[in-house]
Design an enzyme around this catalytic site. Structure first.
Site, short mmCIF file in Angstrom:
data_model
loop_
_atom_site.label_atom_id
_atom_site.label_comp_id
_atom_site.label_asym_id
_atom_site.label_seq_id
_atom_site.Cartn_x
_atom_site.Cartn_y
_atom_site.Cartn_z
N LYS A 69 -0.39 -7.14 -25.09
CA LYS A 69 -0.18 -6.79 -26.51
C LYS A 69 -1.54 -6.52 -27.16
O LYS A 69 -2.32 -7.43 -27.42
CB LYS A 69 0.49 -7.93 -27.28
CG LYS A 69 0.88 -7.48 -28.69
CD LYS A 69 0.93 -8.60 -29.71
CE LYS A 69 -0.29 -8.77 -30.54
NZ LYS A 69 -0.69 -7.64 -31.41
N GLY B 127 -9.70 -13.68 -30.46
CA GLY B 127 -9.38 -13.58 -31.88
C GLY B 127 -9.93 -14.77 -32.63
O GLY B 127 -10.93 -15.37 -32.22
N SER B 128 -9.25 -15.14 -33.71
CA SER B 128 -9.79 -16.19 -34.58
C SER B 128 -9.55 -17.58 -33.98
O SER B 128 -8.61 -17.79 -33.19
CB SER B 128 -9.13 -16.12 -35.95
OG SER B 128 -7.79 -16.55 -35.86
N VAL C 113 -5.96 -18.94 -34.92
CA VAL C 113 -4.85 -18.49 -34.06
C VAL C 113 -5.02 -19.07 -32.65
O VAL C 113 -4.04 -19.48 -32.01
CB VAL C 113 -4.78 -16.94 -34.03
CG1 VAL C 113 -3.71 -16.47 -33.05
CG2 VAL C 113 -4.49 -16.40 -35.42
N GLY C 114 -6.26 -19.15 -32.18
CA GLY C 114 -6.53 -19.71 -30.85
C GLY C 114 -6.00 -21.13 -30.72
O GLY C 114 -5.42 -21.50 -29.69
N GLU D 279 -11.18 -16.81 -26.47
CA GLU D 279 -12.49 -16.31 -26.90
C GLU D 279 -12.41 -16.18 -28.41
O GLU D 279 -11.76 -15.26 -28.92
CB GLU D 279 -12.71 -14.94 -26.23
CG GLU D 279 -14.13 -14.54 -26.12
CD GLU D 279 -14.94 -15.62 -25.47
OE1 GLU D 279 -15.74 -16.23 -26.19
OE2 GLU D 279 -14.77 -15.89 -24.27
N CYS E 196 -17.70 -10.47 -32.33
CA CYS E 196 -17.78 -11.93 -32.19
C CYS E 196 -19.23 -12.34 -32.03
O CYS E 196 -19.61 -13.46 -32.34
CB CYS E 196 -17.02 -12.40 -30.96
SG CYS E 196 -15.40 -11.76 -30.86
N GLN F 239 -9.71 -6.78 -44.45
CA GLN F 239 -11.06 -7.20 -44.06
C GLN F 239 -12.06 -6.97 -45.19
O GLN F 239 -12.99 -7.75 -45.38
CB GLN F 239 -11.47 -6.47 -42.77
CG GLN F 239 -12.61 -7.12 -42.02
CD GLN F 239 -12.36 -8.59 -41.67
OE1 GLN F 239 -11.22 -9.02 -41.52
NE2 GLN F 239 -13.43 -9.36 -41.57
N GLU G 129 -17.28 -17.84 -40.20
CA GLU G 129 -17.34 -16.48 -39.67
C GLU G 129 -16.84 -15.50 -40.74
O GLU G 129 -15.79 -15.72 -41.35
CB GLU G 129 -16.47 -16.36 -38.43
CG GLU G 129 -16.54 -14.98 -37.80
CD GLU G 129 -15.88 -14.90 -36.43
OE1 GLU G 129 -14.72 -15.33 -36.31
OE2 GLU G 129 -16.53 -14.41 -35.49
C1 UN1 Z 1 -17.06 -9.14 -28.98
O1 UN1 Z 1 -17.77 -9.09 -29.97
O2 UN1 Z 1 -15.94 -9.64 -29.03
O3 UN1 Z 1 -22.14 -8.26 -26.34
C2 UN1 Z 1 -17.46 -8.57 -27.67
C3 UN1 Z 1 -21.57 -7.48 -27.08
C4 UN1 Z 1 -20.50 -6.58 -26.51
C5 UN1 Z 1 -19.18 -7.30 -26.44
C6 UN1 Z 1 -18.83 -8.02 -27.69
N1 UN1 Z 1 -20.88 -6.12 -25.20
O4 UN1 Z 1 -21.83 -7.42 -28.25
#
Ligand code: UN1
Length: 495
Positions: free
Chosen positions: A175, A228-229, A232-233, A250, A284, A331, A385
């Site tokens: 998904k 994701g967040s 939610v994780g 993650e 992230c 956002q 974040e």
């Molecule tokens: C992410 O931000 O979820 O290192 C992944 C990085 C990218 C991957 C980021 N290669 O910023």
């Protein structure tokens, strides 16, 4: 009318059981509908899982090098389609073309890495305690993988998850984020064209509430991988954990770049511009905090503000633009909400702090690159974040305080230090609480063959990328072969 795209379930492209659709709009120009996608329900997920379970029975028996060869072919197709994919990704997600090309390239790299991993999938073999007996172990597939991916890396992250899952011999129910369904659909087309058997890969479009929850709660899905967040994780982990599913999470980050008084300031400036405002801060791994040694603080802030004037925010398809839009209206509201919070907390707004709505910005979700100084560890803009182009600058006295401030954080994904002092660089590598530390480089830029992930509330200890991800998508069978022709009792006959 915009084109209608479909789910791929049980070897067939099909609409959702609901008969409903959702729009995928261009964040740089909301008048453009990139496509219509099926608004799926639990029943679509049920069919996908049934198909994936049936296809798994044969797929697990295909030799891993053969599975890898299919992924090699898929990587070759993606090379051919790189430019088209990058352009479509910019249309649906917004980030500038140089970055969407990079995102597709990260997918290609992951294909080629996974293809070769099909010839490895190493496991341990060790001597037996007994004579005439052999001990070995090997990796087995697990079953049906449920993959739930975010919109900020619409190709790279689905590849990070689906390719190791497939090469290990699992089947997939996927998904993608509802903001970036087109890139995900094209990934599935490429996998099928390369020879992944129908049923082994299934894509079900729709929202997290209907489709994501159905995947997480489905009793016949064996493992879940989610990016994701943290909020939610947590929900996913408790629901899936109750069913003893294997779960890889993650989650959030609040990454910091430290600049010491002996750092190369020009290099550190390039680093923070890229880390904080690349992908409009929607990684992230984005640099969200800048920790400056007091001796260079004022000079570096001046350099930074001047450099930000050189950034051009606009439609990512146009080569003159260096920063694209935010992903959607929600956002913009989140980012702007944090700007208001920062101001009310007493941080000093040095630039930006507002949505851009003039001229070419009128029909997109554009936000001005924003810098706060005078940020202190108690503030919410220091801790939470934001996922946007907002940088919080903190002044510190020395290296020890820089590390302390860095670690004063519930997250721990990426980190960075600019220094010419090799001792401090090594101490930072040891002491920064993060899954990734860059020395004299920005917080972004991970390579697909290295482990990727974070400590603390950034995840639950798993890594994507690199070899550990192949451990996540497989489990170990241990085998003892006795060729003595008699009963040998371990721990008894040999003592
Ligand atoms: C992410 O931000 O979820 O290192 C992944 C990085 C990218 C991957 C980021 N290669 O910023």
């Amino acid at each position: 009318m915009a084109k209608e795209y479909l789910n791929f379930i049980d070897g067939k492209w099909c609409a959702a059981d609901t008969g409903e659709w959702f729009e995928n709009r261009n964040p740089a120009d909301w008048d453009e509908v990139v496509g219509l996608f099926p608004k799926s329900a639990k029943t679509d997920v049920d069919r996908a899982v049934k198909a994936a379970r049936a296809a798994y029975r044969e797929w697990r028996l295909v030799p891993a090098p053969e599975r890898g060869a299919i992924l090699k072919r898929a990587g070759d197709i993606m090379v051919e389609r790189k430019e088209e994919l990058a352009r479509n990704m910019t249309r649906e997600m917004g980030k500038v073309l140089t970055e969407t090309r990079g995102d597709v390239q990260e997918g290609i790299d992951t294909f080629y890495y996974a293809a070769v991993e099909g010839r490895r999938l190493f496991s341990h073999t060790a001597p037996s305690e007994m004579r005439n007996k052999m001990n070995l172990s090997f990796r087995m597939p697990i079953g049906v993988a449920g993959l739930i991916t975010p919109w900020n890396f619409p190709m790279a992250i689905p590849c990070w998850k689906s390719l190791p899952a497939l090469v290990c011999g699992n089947s997939v129910v996927f998904k993608p984020a509802s903001d970036t369904p087109l890139t995900a659909t094209t990934l599935v087309e490429i996998l099928l064209e390369a020879g992944i058997p129908p049923g082994v890969i299934n894509i079900v479009h729709g929202g997290g509430g209907a489709v994501g929850t159905a995947i997480v709660e489905h009793p016949d899905i064996d493992l879940i991988s989610f990016t994701g967040s943290s909020m939610v994780g947590r929900q996913i982990n408790s629901k899936a954990g109750a069913q003893l599913k294997r779960v890889s999470l993650e989650l959030g980050g609040k990454n910091a770049q430290i600049v010491m008084d002996d750092g190369d300031l020009d290099l550190a400036l390039e680093g923070v511009l890229w880390g904080a405002f690349g992908t409009t801060g929607q990684r992230c791994t984005a640099t969200s905090r800048l920790i400056l040694h007091e001796a260079i603080h004022d000079r570096f802030v001046d350099m930074l503000l001047k450099a930000i004037e050189g950034l051009t925010v606009g439609d990512g398809l146009l080569p003159e633009n260096t920063v694209g839009p935010l992903i959607n209206k929600g956002q913009v509201e989140v980012v702007h909400g944090y700007v208001e919070i920062g101001k009310s907390e007493g941080a000093k707004l040095m630039c930006g702090g507002h949505q851009l709505t003039d001229g070419d910005h009128a029909r997109g979700w554009f936000y001005a690159p924003t810098v706060f100084t005078g940020v202190t560890p108690g503030m919410r803009i220091f801790k939470e974040e934001i996922f946007g182009p907002v940088l919080s600058v903190v002044k510190v006295r020395d290296f020890d305080e820089a590390v302390k401030v860095h670690n004063d954080c519930i997250y721990g994904l990426s980190s960075s230090i600019y220094t010419r002092d090799v001792n401090n660089a090594m101490r930072a590598v040891r002491d920064l609480e993060a899954g990734i530390t860059y020395v004299n480089g920005p917080t972004i830029g991970a390579e697909c063959h290295m482990p990727f992930g974070g400590v603390k509330e950034t995840g639950n200890g798993h890594r994507e990328g690199g070899w550990p991800v192949y451990e996540f998508y497989s489990e170990i069978k241990t085998v003892y072969i006795d060729f003595s022709g008699r009963l040998q009792r371990a721990q008894i006959d040999n003592y």
